[in-house]
Write a protein that holds these residues in place. Structure first.
Motif, PDB file in Angstrom:
ATOM      1  N   HIS A   1     -32.130  33.258  -1.117  1.00 36.54           N
ATOM      2  CA  HIS A   1     -31.478  32.849  -2.372  1.00 36.54           C
ATOM      3  C   HIS A   1     -30.015  32.496  -2.116  1.00 36.54           C
ATOM      4  CE1 HIS A   1     -30.716  37.346  -2.465  1.00 36.54           C
ATOM      5  NE2 HIS A   1     -29.506  36.882  -2.651  1.00 36.54           N
ATOM      6  N   ASP A   2     -29.606  32.525  -0.833  1.00 38.92           N
ATOM      7  CA  ASP A   2     -28.222  32.228  -0.466  1.00 38.92           C
ATOM      8  C   ASP A   2     -28.116  30.759  -0.058  1.00 38.92           C
ATOM      9  OD1 ASP A   2     -25.711  31.965   0.728  1.00 38.92           O
ATOM     10  OD2 ASP A   2     -25.715  34.037   1.428  1.00 38.92           O
ATOM     11  N   LEU A   3     -27.537  29.950  -0.935  1.00 34.76           N
ATOM     12  CA  LEU A   3     -27.478  28.512  -0.681  1.00 34.76           C
ATOM     13  C   LEU A   3     -26.504  28.148   0.437  1.00 34.76           C
ATOM     14  CD1 LEU A   3     -27.631  27.225  -4.351  1.00 34.76           C
ATOM     15  CD2 LEU A   3     -29.469  27.350  -2.686  1.00 34.76           C
ATOM     16  N   GLY A   4     -25.543  29.025   0.732  1.00 31.98           N
ATOM     17  CA  GLY A   4     -24.649  28.777   1.847  1.00 31.98           C
ATOM     18  C   GLY A   4     -25.395  28.761   3.166  1.00 31.98           C
ATOM     19  N   ILE A   5     -26.365  29.654   3.297  1.00 37.43           N
ATOM     20  CA  ILE A   5     -27.199  29.699   4.503  1.00 37.43           C
ATOM     21  C   ILE A   5     -28.063  28.449   4.589  1.00 37.43           C
ATOM     22  CG2 ILE A   5     -29.124  30.921   5.597  1.00 37.43           C
ATOM     23  CD1 ILE A   5     -27.939  33.511   4.520  1.00 37.43           C
TER      24      ILE A   5
ATOM     25  N   THR B   1     -11.689  37.122  11.715  1.00 36.91           N
ATOM     26  CA  THR B   1     -13.098  36.964  12.101  1.00 36.91           C
ATOM     27  C   THR B   1     -14.009  37.100  10.891  1.00 36.91           C
ATOM     28  OG1 THR B   1     -12.660  37.852  14.311  1.00 36.91           O
ATOM     29  CG2 THR B   1     -14.949  37.878  13.566  1.00 36.91           C
ATOM     30  N   LEU B   2     -13.732  38.095  10.048  1.00 38.32           N
ATOM     31  CA  LEU B   2     -14.532  38.283   8.822  1.00 38.32           C
ATOM     32  C   LEU B   2     -14.455  37.056   7.921  1.00 38.32           C
ATOM     33  CD1 LEU B   2     -13.842  41.938   7.558  1.00 38.32           C
ATOM     34  CD2 LEU B   2     -15.965  41.043   8.511  1.00 38.32           C
ATOM     35  N   LEU B   3     -13.256  36.563   7.708  1.00 41.36           N
ATOM     36  CA  LEU B   3     -13.072  35.409   6.823  1.00 41.36           C
ATOM     37  C   LEU B   3     -13.723  34.155   7.400  1.00 41.36           C
ATOM     38  CD1 LEU B   3      -9.357  35.974   5.746  1.00 41.36           C
ATOM     39  CD2 LEU B   3     -11.394  36.323   4.349  1.00 41.36           C
ATOM     40  N   ALA B   4     -13.634  33.990   8.714  1.00 36.58           N
ATOM     41  CA  ALA B   4     -14.249  32.825   9.353  1.00 36.58           C
ATOM     42  C   ALA B   4     -15.764  32.875   9.233  1.00 36.58           C
ATOM     43  CB  ALA B   4     -13.844  32.768  10.829  1.00 36.58           C
ATOM     44  N   ALA B   5     -16.335  34.075   9.392  1.00 37.35           N
ATOM     45  CA  ALA B   5     -17.783  34.222   9.262  1.00 37.35           C
ATOM     46  C   ALA B   5     -18.236  33.943   7.841  1.00 37.35           C
ATOM     47  CB  ALA B   5     -18.210  35.631   9.683  1.00 37.35           C
ATOM     48  N   ALA B   6     -17.426  34.372   6.852  1.00 36.21           N
ATOM     49  CA  ALA B   6     -17.769  34.126   5.449  1.00 36.21           C
ATOM     50  C   ALA B   6     -17.730  32.643   5.137  1.00 36.21           C
ATOM     51  CB  ALA B   6     -16.812  34.886   4.536  1.00 36.21           C
ATOM     52  N   LEU B   7     -16.726  31.949   5.647  1.00 40.30           N
ATOM     53  CA  LEU B   7     -16.620  30.512   5.416  1.00 40.30           C
ATOM     54  C   LEU B   7     -17.741  29.757   6.111  1.00 40.30           C
ATOM     55  CD1 LEU B   7     -12.765  30.020   5.841  1.00 40.30           C
ATOM     56  CD2 LEU B   7     -14.078  29.750   3.732  1.00 40.30           C
ATOM     57  N   ASP B   8     -18.187  30.278   7.257  1.00 40.27           N
ATOM     58  CA  ASP B   8     -19.227  29.617   8.045  1.00 40.27           C
ATOM     59  C   ASP B   8     -20.561  29.604   7.323  1.00 40.27           C
ATOM     60  OD1 ASP B   8     -19.805  28.181  10.283  1.00 40.27           O
ATOM     61  OD2 ASP B   8     -20.449  29.906  11.462  1.00 40.27           O
ATOM     62  N   THR B   9     -20.804  30.642   6.467  1.00 40.72           N
ATOM     63  CA  THR B   9     -22.064  30.718   5.731  1.00 40.72           C
ATOM     64  C   THR B   9     -21.887  30.346   4.267  1.00 40.72           C
ATOM     65  OG1 THR B   9     -21.698  33.094   5.345  1.00 40.72           O
ATOM     66  CG2 THR B   9     -23.045  32.487   7.230  1.00 40.72           C
ATOM     67  N   ALA B  10     -20.705  29.840   3.924  1.00 43.07           N
ATOM     68  CA  ALA B  10     -20.448  29.467   2.525  1.00 43.07           C
ATOM     69  C   ALA B  10     -21.026  28.089   2.225  1.00 43.07           C
ATOM     70  CB  ALA B  10     -18.961  29.468   2.265  1.00 43.07           C
TER      71      ALA B  10
ATOM     72  N   LYS C   1     -28.006  24.277 -11.570  1.00 44.61           N
ATOM     73  CA  LYS C   1     -27.587  25.625 -11.985  1.00 44.61           C
ATOM     74  C   LYS C   1     -27.392  26.532 -10.772  1.00 44.61           C
ATOM     75  CE  LYS C   1     -29.290  29.670 -14.509  1.00 44.61           C
ATOM     76  NZ  LYS C   1     -30.479  30.249 -15.213  1.00 44.61           N
ATOM     77  N   LEU C   2     -28.346  26.472  -9.822  1.00 45.62           N
ATOM     78  CA  LEU C   2     -28.240  27.291  -8.610  1.00 45.62           C
ATOM     79  C   LEU C   2     -26.986  26.940  -7.813  1.00 45.62           C
ATOM     80  CD1 LEU C   2     -31.826  27.513  -7.027  1.00 45.62           C
ATOM     81  CD2 LEU C   2     -30.538  29.331  -8.135  1.00 45.62           C
ATOM     82  N   LEU C   3     -26.744  25.638  -7.661  1.00 43.48           N
ATOM     83  CA  LEU C   3     -25.608  25.198  -6.851  1.00 43.48           C
ATOM     84  C   LEU C   3     -24.264  25.539  -7.495  1.00 43.48           C
ATOM     85  CD1 LEU C   3     -26.968  21.738  -5.649  1.00 43.48           C
ATOM     86  CD2 LEU C   3     -26.583  23.768  -4.245  1.00 43.48           C
ATOM     87  N   SER C   4     -24.241  25.653  -8.804  1.00 38.88           N
ATOM     88  CA  SER C   4     -22.985  25.957  -9.492  1.00 38.88           C
ATOM     89  C   SER C   4     -22.773  27.464  -9.658  1.00 38.88           C
ATOM     90  CB  SER C   4     -22.959  25.297 -10.873  1.00 38.88           C
ATOM     91  OG  SER C   4     -23.987  25.834 -11.701  1.00 38.88           O
ATOM     92  N   ALA C   5     -23.788  28.271  -9.282  1.00 39.39           N
ATOM     93  CA  ALA C   5     -23.707  29.722  -9.466  1.00 39.39           C
ATOM     94  C   ALA C   5     -22.914  30.351  -8.336  1.00 39.39           C
ATOM     95  CB  ALA C   5     -25.111  30.324  -9.522  1.00 39.39           C
ATOM     96  N   GLU C   6     -21.646  30.596  -8.577  1.00 40.73           N
ATOM     97  CA  GLU C   6     -20.800  31.237  -7.574  1.00 40.73           C
ATOM     98  C   GLU C   6     -19.729  32.025  -8.290  1.00 40.73           C
ATOM     99  OE1 GLU C   6     -17.712  29.726  -4.212  1.00 40.73           O
ATOM    100  OE2 GLU C   6     -19.749  28.934  -4.067  1.00 40.73           O
ATOM    101  N   SER C   7     -19.495  33.249  -7.800  1.00 38.50           N
ATOM    102  CA  SER C   7     -18.475  34.099  -8.404  1.00 38.50           C
ATOM    103  C   SER C   7     -17.104  33.524  -8.099  1.00 38.50           C
ATOM    104  CB  SER C   7     -18.585  35.519  -7.850  1.00 38.50           C
ATOM    105  OG  SER C   7     -19.852  36.064  -8.151  1.00 38.50           O
ATOM    106  N   THR C   8     -16.409  33.113  -9.146  1.00 39.01           N
ATOM    107  CA  THR C   8     -15.101  32.484  -8.963  1.00 39.01           C
ATOM    108  C   THR C   8     -14.080  33.141  -9.877  1.00 39.01           C
ATOM    109  OG1 THR C   8     -15.663  30.808 -10.617  1.00 39.01           O
ATOM    110  CG2 THR C   8     -16.070  30.248  -8.301  1.00 39.01           C
ATOM    111  N   GLY C   9     -12.868  32.616  -9.828  1.00 39.58           N
ATOM    112  CA  GLY C   9     -11.809  33.142 -10.687  1.00 39.58           C
ATOM    113  C   GLY C   9     -11.142  34.357 -10.073  1.00 39.58           C
ATOM    114  N   VAL C  10     -10.288  34.983 -10.857  1.00 39.71           N
ATOM    115  CA  VAL C  10      -9.560  36.173 -10.413  1.00 39.71           C
ATOM    116  C   VAL C  10      -9.667  37.237 -11.493  1.00 39.71           C
ATOM    117  CG1 VAL C  10      -7.930  34.920  -8.940  1.00 39.71           C
ATOM    118  CG2 VAL C  10      -7.416  35.242 -11.369  1.00 39.71           C
ATOM    119  N   PRO C  11      -9.491  38.520 -11.118  1.00 33.57           N
ATOM    120  CA  PRO C  11      -9.576  39.574 -12.131  1.00 33.57           C
ATOM    121  C   PRO C  11      -8.391  39.534 -13.080  1.00 33.57           C
ATOM    122  CG  PRO C  11      -8.868  40.471 -10.029  1.00 33.57           C
ATOM    123  CD  PRO C  11      -9.244  39.038  -9.769  1.00 33.57           C
TER     124      PRO C  11
END
Length: 529
Positions: free
Chosen positions: A212-216, A520-529, A252-262
């Motif tokens: 269900h992860d569209l980044g992957i 490294t964490l941030l790069a891995a997150a961007l790689d699967t985004a 709808k799936l492609l637009s479903a992403e947690s965005t914004g700030v608290p």
């Protein structure tokens, strides 16, 4: 490319309580040799049932119609002998949770050897040589030392690598991976995806990837099939689906992403909880006298503070100490160092004094399936805390349950239902309601969205934000999903092997990471985004 798997008008239904439930409704797609096809969609859309139908793994209660041609031969209605030849040999599976897929009573060597003996007749030294070769191929270091290990002695990433080794043991033509990275940290997830891509190329395999992860999907798939309510609503080349989705559900799936700030924290917000030089070491004991020979240093000298209305995100790989730190703050495990709750040192509090702390600190767990008792109704689950802390009588309990169910987006008329009668997202809302009904000041959110579909994740993140603003809650938010952490957190703490290696405002940590590990964490997150 020639077709390896061809599914035509596949229909699968199940008999349940005298009724026929349609799980798959006329699905058609194909996979060419060497191709990666992704099946995407929310839970209950029929992805896994479709995959299991390729080799008839869905049980006797299933009624299957249509055609599944593997290498030109029909699999629907095939003999047991034919299915045994194909299962694990020509078509192999990797499942989502390796801890439930691996036998906890057998060593790694025994589990991999079983498949080699069954399909190839390999025994003795020949089998061991092949096992070592497989473990090396999937990136298990020092495989000789791991042969006699049991699943619980490995990390999540290592267990998933073992599952991949088992799936590859007999050189399959088609590998079916059913949510193989959902429970893994972002860096481990990136490693597993790279491994699958390399193995697919080396072994000249086809891959059916369920997620269900569209980044992957964007990263690994050649083509995509989007499923909804048992049907494929759209399919095509990955770049075309992502670049120009035609169906409203795909959009709808492609637009479903947690965005914004608290929402911003008030300048004069009260400090709810803090630690200073907190240390949690677990003794390693050996021998008949249980002599301590060393320590597992779960958390080292951690200093954390969270204020009312504030979210502190805690990120890091599995085993880094994230959950251990949160449990120590809640006084659920022993620790050394200072723990302060609303200005009071709580380390020396008695059991009676801790009772008040228990009602004001609550936790929401990762798994909405495992954290709810299957024998209790929704009302009983949510009201249990009210009974334990004697907050009112049964009449007020029901009204409080109804109120909090409405707050988390559940119909109070469903309070008499049991957990199995709710979806995954609804179950997580029940878990949140159970925590919120006591009106706590601090809530620990331990991976509360990782087991949920993308659209449900967005709903839960918005719900948690709304509840925080309404009740001025302090959150400790533990997650490996950095997109969700960014959307939820005011501050971020990065942990590695028990140490806090970086901390600061979410904006600073994400925009200007100071350590190689954070980068490294941030790069891995961007790689699967």
């Amino acid at each position: 490319m020639s077709e390896l798997l061809k599914v035509r008008d596949l229909k699968v239904s199940f008999r349940q309580d005298g009724k026929i439930v349609e799980a798959v409704k006329g699905v058609s797609f194909q996979i060419a040799k060497g191709e990666t096809v992704a099946l995407v969609g929310e839970s209950g859309s029929g992805k896994s049932v479709t995959a299991l139908s390729t080799v008839s793994l869905h049980g006797e209660s299933a009624v299957v119609e249509g055609s599944v041609l593997y290498d030109g031969k029909e699999m629907v209605g095939a003999s047991d002998e034919r299915l045994r030849q194909v299962r694990g040999n020509d078509i192999s599976f990797i499942f989502q949770e390796p801890m439930t897929s691996l036998n906890p009573l057998h060593t790694l060597e025994k589990q991999i050897r079983e498949s080699l003996e069954l399909h190839q007749g390999l025994t003795g030294d020949a089998a061991r040589k092949r096992i070592l070769e497989l473990l090396t191929k999937v990136g298990i270091r020092d495989p000789e030392t791991r042969l006699q290990a049991y699943p619980h002695q490995l990390s999540g990433g290592q267990r998933q690598r073992v599952m991949i080794a088992m799936a590859l043991a007999n050189g399959p033509d088609l590998l079916i991976a059913d949510e193989p990275t959902t429970a893994l940290d972002v860096t481990i997830q990136a490693q597993i995806l790279d491994l699958l891509a390399d193995l697919k190329s080396e072994e000249d395999m086809s891959l059916l990837f369920i997620t269900h992860d569209l980044g992957i999907v964007r990263r690994i798939a050649d083509r995509v099939c989007v499923m909804k309510d048992g049907e494929i609503v759209e399919q095509g080349v990955t770049s075309e689906i992502f670049g120009n989705p035609q169906h409203p559900y795909t959009q709808k799936l492609l637009s479903a992403e947690s965005t914004g700030v608290p929402n911003p924290v008030k300048p004069d917000a009260e400090e709810i909880a803090s630690t200073d030089a907190l240390r949690i070491w677990f003794p390693i004991q050996r021998g008949l006298m249980k002599r301590t020979v060393g320590y597992v240093k779960a958390v080292n000298e951690a200093t954390v503070a969270v204020r009312a209305g504030e979210t502190v995100g805690i990120v890091g790989e599995s085993g880094s100490g994230k959950t251990t730190l949160a449990l120590a703050i809640m006084r659920l495990i022993k620790s050394q160092g200072e723990i302060t709750y609303r200005g009071e040192d709580v380390r020396a509090w008695s059991t009676k004094e801790l009772r008040r702390l228990r009602s004001e600190m609550q936790i929401v767990f990762q798994d909405p399936y495992g954290s709810l008792s299957p024998r209790m109704t929704c009302e009983q689950i949510i009201s249990e805390g009210l009974e334990v802390h004697a907050k009112g009588d049964r009449r007020t309990f029901r009204s409080e349950v109804a109120k909090v169910m409405s707050e988390v987006g559940l119909d109070p008329m469903m309070m008499h239902r049991y957990p199995h009668e709710f979806s995954g997202g609804q179950r997580q809302r029940i878990a949140i309601a159970r925590a919120m009904v006591l009106r706590p000041r601090l809530v620990v959110l331990d991976e509360p969205t990782s087991a949920l579909d993308m659209t449900v994740q967005v709903q839960i993140v918005n719900l948690l934000r709304d509840l925080q603003q309404k009740y001025n809650l302090a959150y400790l938010f533990i997650s490996h999903d950095l997109k969700v952490v960014r959307a939820m957190s005011h501050k971020v703490i990065v942990m590695k092997q028990g140490d806090v290696v970086e901390s600061g405002s979410a904006e600073d940590v994400f925009a200007n990471p100071q350590t190689d590990y954070t980068r490294t964490l941030l790069a891995a997150a961007l790689d699967t985004a």
